[in-house]
Scaffold this active site. Structure first.
Site, short mmCIF file in Angstrom:
data_model
loop_
_atom_site.label_atom_id
_atom_site.label_comp_id
_atom_site.label_asym_id
_atom_site.label_seq_id
_atom_site.Cartn_x
_atom_site.Cartn_y
_atom_site.Cartn_z
N SER A 1 0.90 -1.12 -0.17
CA SER A 1 -0.14 0.03 -0.15
C SER A 1 0.78 1.28 -0.07
O SER A 1 2.05 1.10 0.27
CB SER A 1 -0.85 0.03 1.43
OG SER A 1 0.06 0.54 2.37
N ASP A 2 0.55 2.26 -0.28
CA ASP A 2 0.87 3.79 -0.31
C ASP A 2 1.09 3.88 1.55
O ASP A 2 0.21 3.25 2.25
CB ASP A 2 0.57 4.93 -0.96
CG ASP A 2 1.75 5.76 -1.23
OD1 ASP A 2 2.74 5.47 -0.41
OD2 ASP A 2 1.79 6.81 -2.03
N TRP A 3 1.81 4.83 1.97
CA TRP A 3 1.98 5.09 3.22
C TRP A 3 0.55 5.46 3.92
O TRP A 3 0.02 6.51 3.44
CB TRP A 3 2.80 6.34 3.61
CG TRP A 3 2.98 6.73 4.78
CD1 TRP A 3 2.10 7.34 6.11
CD2 TRP A 3 4.49 6.79 5.63
NE1 TRP A 3 2.73 7.45 6.93
CE2 TRP A 3 4.17 6.95 6.94
CE3 TRP A 3 5.68 6.04 5.33
CZ2 TRP A 3 5.09 7.07 7.74
CZ3 TRP A 3 6.56 6.42 6.37
CH2 TRP A 3 6.52 6.64 7.40
N GLY A 4 -0.02 4.74 4.66
CA GLY A 4 -1.27 4.90 5.50
C GLY A 4 -2.43 4.79 4.52
O GLY A 4 -3.71 5.32 4.79
#
Ligand code: BGC
Length: 777
Positions: free
Chosen positions: A299-302
């Site tokens: 995933s991307d950050w958060g």
């Protein structure tokens, strides 16, 4: 300390040989590759069979080291992370750099956990680790796939020497909007060029064997549509039609998957109401299904938890459910999988088979990297000492940098009866002026990895080193670009920029220097941290007092060369209308000043071409050459598709770039005027260097499909070749037009070639008029 961790040997009875249908996403895999892949599949299955649910979910968790955050910082403390590492409930860490730090983290897992499954360590190595290369957009202007591959290879050597074996690069987001700060991170506005460059970077990072200790896993990001955020605002909503998505956004991702990129990263944005992180259509159906790609998606950050703010998930649990069901394999910093997957499984909201699939994908990459054979294989202090920021790497960085420079304009100056560039080494005096003229930090660009503050060669240093002994050099800064809000060297990634709009005290000294000199080199543009993540802007002209400085200097000396340093296409219309010479120098990295001087003094003949269109003004954005015709294509009359106050075309178009020599093109010639849908046509052109200097030219091939089941772009890049021609030399350049050139994602929702009439152009920029016609039956 080389211990062999052949975990799969301990339980031979549960080795399950599973030949893999999608063993390799690379169509050209050899028999050996397939055997090796089958071998890895067997090992992956044997490890999976040993794992309990917590260990499985743990593999899907990625934690950041808290000392280098790139997003909203997590509230979880280090202690908690340490405990999870010891239990073997973390699969990966990011931003842990240096052999010592990597070894420490890996040791927590190896010495304490039940199964000793090694961590994979990721880091954003976007344009170099410590030896900094041009920003990716700048490097793309070289159109030189070999040097782009080489720069990624050097980055991989340095990254792996620091213990890290996974980079979150290349970003292959096509972007047409100069307002978007992250346009600096990709290869520009064209899907074909972005595909070629993305693959070159992947090949550079991963080499031909991921298990070598000096190659690293790459990551194609951000899947998908991130470059199409409305109004150029970062993280913003994307509304893009299904066909445009396939034709303009997805091609570089497909090319990356076919090239065998080890990982993908999904994206912060939503597309047509669905956050990319929860898009089953993109991740499970297309990427893992239709494209049969077998790496893992981080995933991307958060971005999993951010689906709550999107208004798509009601809470973290719901977000975890949506992300896993859609095919997001690893959770970067949302803490959603570790907290929720077990409950979701009990409630039958997610499937164990999907968790198993995610874990297998992660283990597969770890096996491919050789981490199971030796979890410390990248922890070599000798390599760390000897292979980072070396003389050889700096030389390569200089080579890449000089090839990334684009000569936008070099008009003949009346008083000199020649153009200002190249400069003679015996020029009597040069005034080097501007806030970026002796800036040793801005050339490092935004995503500068471990590039050290103030470590780049400035323009002034480069000019001093290259100019003849008798040349007098005057230096004046003129103005400060920014008003300092952070201490020098402090991580500026998270700080808002503030510009100097009041202090003009240095302008008169700059004007005096300009008066005295034969030539002015004016270094202006953007600070390193004006572009990159979160750096969208509604103004793309010269920030602060730069325009004032430019006009003041130009008023007293017309022999001005603008040395532009920037990370996005800028509004430089006043400069283009007035100043005779403009050299686009991007943020060129560690060797910036030397590379610019190579071009200024003609030791290197510039050969870069723009990978993005430069507008007349920001109101034209998004602006791209491969636009649609519309029903009213002319712009000279009121009721046609244009603007009343600006041209609708670019100031400097995609593919544009001058040289110190001139190239001319003969007519485009075809070996036949008609082809079958599955046939091919050979097309060629004679290119001549008419000048007195040797030079390189990027020969570009464009096509237009005149009528389609969907409207087609007015021109599309479909081939290019960078050639070297000696002064006076001619060469015939050949291209093949075939199914791959002509197919598009049609109204049938398939990649097909549609019969009909086509145009083909070959020339030195996207505005070439050198055209021929052919028919597809
Ligand atoms: C960016 C990614 C990056 C990640 C990890 C995010 O904010 O969008 O491109 O890889 O942070 O640093």
């Amino acid at each position: 300390m080389k211990k062999i961790y052949l975990l799969f040997l301990i339980l031979p009875s549960i080795l399950i040989f599973q030949s893999c249908n999608n063993t390799s996403s690379n169509a050209k895999a050899t028999k050996n590759d397939l055997n090796q892949d089958a071998n890895i599949e067997r090992k992956v299955d044997s490890v999976l069979a040993l794992m309990n649910l917590n260990e499985k979910i743990g593999q899907m968790v990625q934690y950041a080291a808290s000392w280098d955050v790139t997003g909203p910082a997590s509230s979880e403390g280090n202690k908690f992370k340490e405990e999870k590492l010891k239990k073997g409930e973390v699969g990966s860490m990011l931003n842990v750099t240096s052999v010592k730090a990597v070894r420490e983290a890996q040791k927590l897992v190896m010495d304490n956990s039940r199964l000793k499954i090694p961590l994979i360590f990721g880091y954003d190595v976007i344009h170099g680790y410590e030896t900094i290369f041009p920003i990716p957009l700048g490097e793309s202007a070289s159109w030189d796939l070999e040097i782009i591959r080489k720069s990624a290879e050097v980055a991989a050597i340095e990254t792996s020497a620091a213990g890290v074996q996974w980079t979150f690069a290349p970003m292959v987001d096509v972007s047409r909007d100069a307002r978007w700060g992250r346009i600096m991170e990709g290869a520009g506005e064209d899907p074909y060029l972005s595909s070629k460059i993305g693959v070159a970077r992947i090949n550079g990072f991963q080499g031909d064997d991921l298990s070598k200790n000096n190659t690293i896993a790459a990551c194609a990001k951000h899947f998908a549509g991130y470059g199409f955020g409305e109004a150029g605002r970062d993280y913003n909503t994307v509304n893009i039609g299904e066909h445009e998505l396939h034709n303009a956004v997805l091609p570089p991702f497909k090319a990356a998957a076919e090239a065998g990129v080890a990982t993908f990263m999904n994206s912060f944005n939503e597309i047509d109401g669905i956050p990319a992180t929860a898009s089953k259509k993109l991740q499970r159906d297309l990427l893992k299904g239709e494209w049969a790609w077998n790496g893992f998606v981080v995933s991307d950050w958060g971005s999993i938890a951010e689906m709550i703010a999107h208004g798509y998930a009601k809470d973290k649990k719901h977000a975890a459910e949506l992300a896993l069901n859609a095919g997001s394999d690893m959770d970067m910093e949302s803490y959603a999988y570790e907290a929720e997957l077990e409950k979701l499984l009990e409630e039958n909201k997610v499937k164990l088979s999907d968790i198993d699939d995610a874990v297998k994908r992660i283990l597969r990459v770890k096996f491919q990297l050789g981490l199971f054979d030796d979890p410390y294989k990248y922890c070599d202090e000798e390599r760390e000492k000897n292979e980072i920021y070396t003389k050889e790497h700096l030389e390569i960085a200089r080579d890449v940098a000089k090839k990334s420079i684009v000569l936008l304009k070099n008009d003949t100056v009346k008083t000199k009866k020649s153009a200002l560039l190249p400069l003679s080494k015996s020029v009597k005096s040069i005034a080097v002026i501007g806030p970026l003229a002796d800036d040793k930090d801005t050339p490092l660009g935004n995503w500068r990895g471990k590039g050290k503050y103030n470590s780049a060669v400035s323009l002034l240093e480069g000019v001093k080193a290259a100019a003849g002994d008798d040349t007098k050099i005057y230096y004046e800064k003129g103005i400060e670009l920014t008003s300092k809000t952070v201490a020098p060297g402090e991580n500026q990634f998270l700080h808002l920029m503030e510009f100097n709009t009041t202090d003009r005290s240095g302008i008169s000294a700059a004007v005096n220097a300009a008066k005295k000199a034969d030539i002015v080199l004016l270094a202006i543009g953007e600070n390193a941290f004006q572009t990159g993540e979160g750096r969208s802007q509604t103004k793309i002209g010269f920030a602060g007092l730069q325009q004032e400085l430019l006009e003041a200097v130009y008023a007293v000396n017309k022999n001005v060369v603008i040395v532009l340093m920037n990370g996005r296409p800028m509004d430089i219309t006043w400069a283009a209308e007035n100043v005779p010479t403009i050299l686009e120098c991007w943020h060129l990295g560690s060797q910036s000043g030397f590379a610019i001087a190579d071009v200024l003094f003609g030791d290197y003949n510039p050969s870069g071409k723009l990978p993005v269109s430069f507008p007349y003004n920001v109101g034209q954005e998004p602006l791209y050459y491969n636009q649609k015709s519309t029903g009213r294509p002319m712009s000279t009359q009121v009721t046609y598709s244009g603007y009343n106050d600006a041209p609708k075309v670019a100031l400097y178009p995609f593919g544009h770039g001058l040289s110190y020599t001139n190239f001319s093109y003969g007519n485009v010639s075809l070996d036949k005027a008609e082809m079958a849908k599955d046939g091919e046509i050979q097309v060629s052109v004679n290119v001549t260097n008419n000048g007195t200097r040797d030079g390189e030219e990027v020969v570009q091939l464009y096509i237009r499909d005149l009528v389609g089941s969907l409207t087609r772009p007015i021109k599309e890049l479909k081939g290019f070749e960078k050639i070297m021609l000696k002064a006076g030399e001619s060469k015939v350049i050949n291209f093949t037009i075939d199914t791959e050139t002509l197919q598009f994602y049609t109204a049938n929702n398939k990649w097909e070639v549609e019969p009909g009439d086509f145009n083909v152009w070959i020339g030195g920029s996207s505005t070439t008029k050198n055209m021929a016609e052919f028919v597809v039956n």
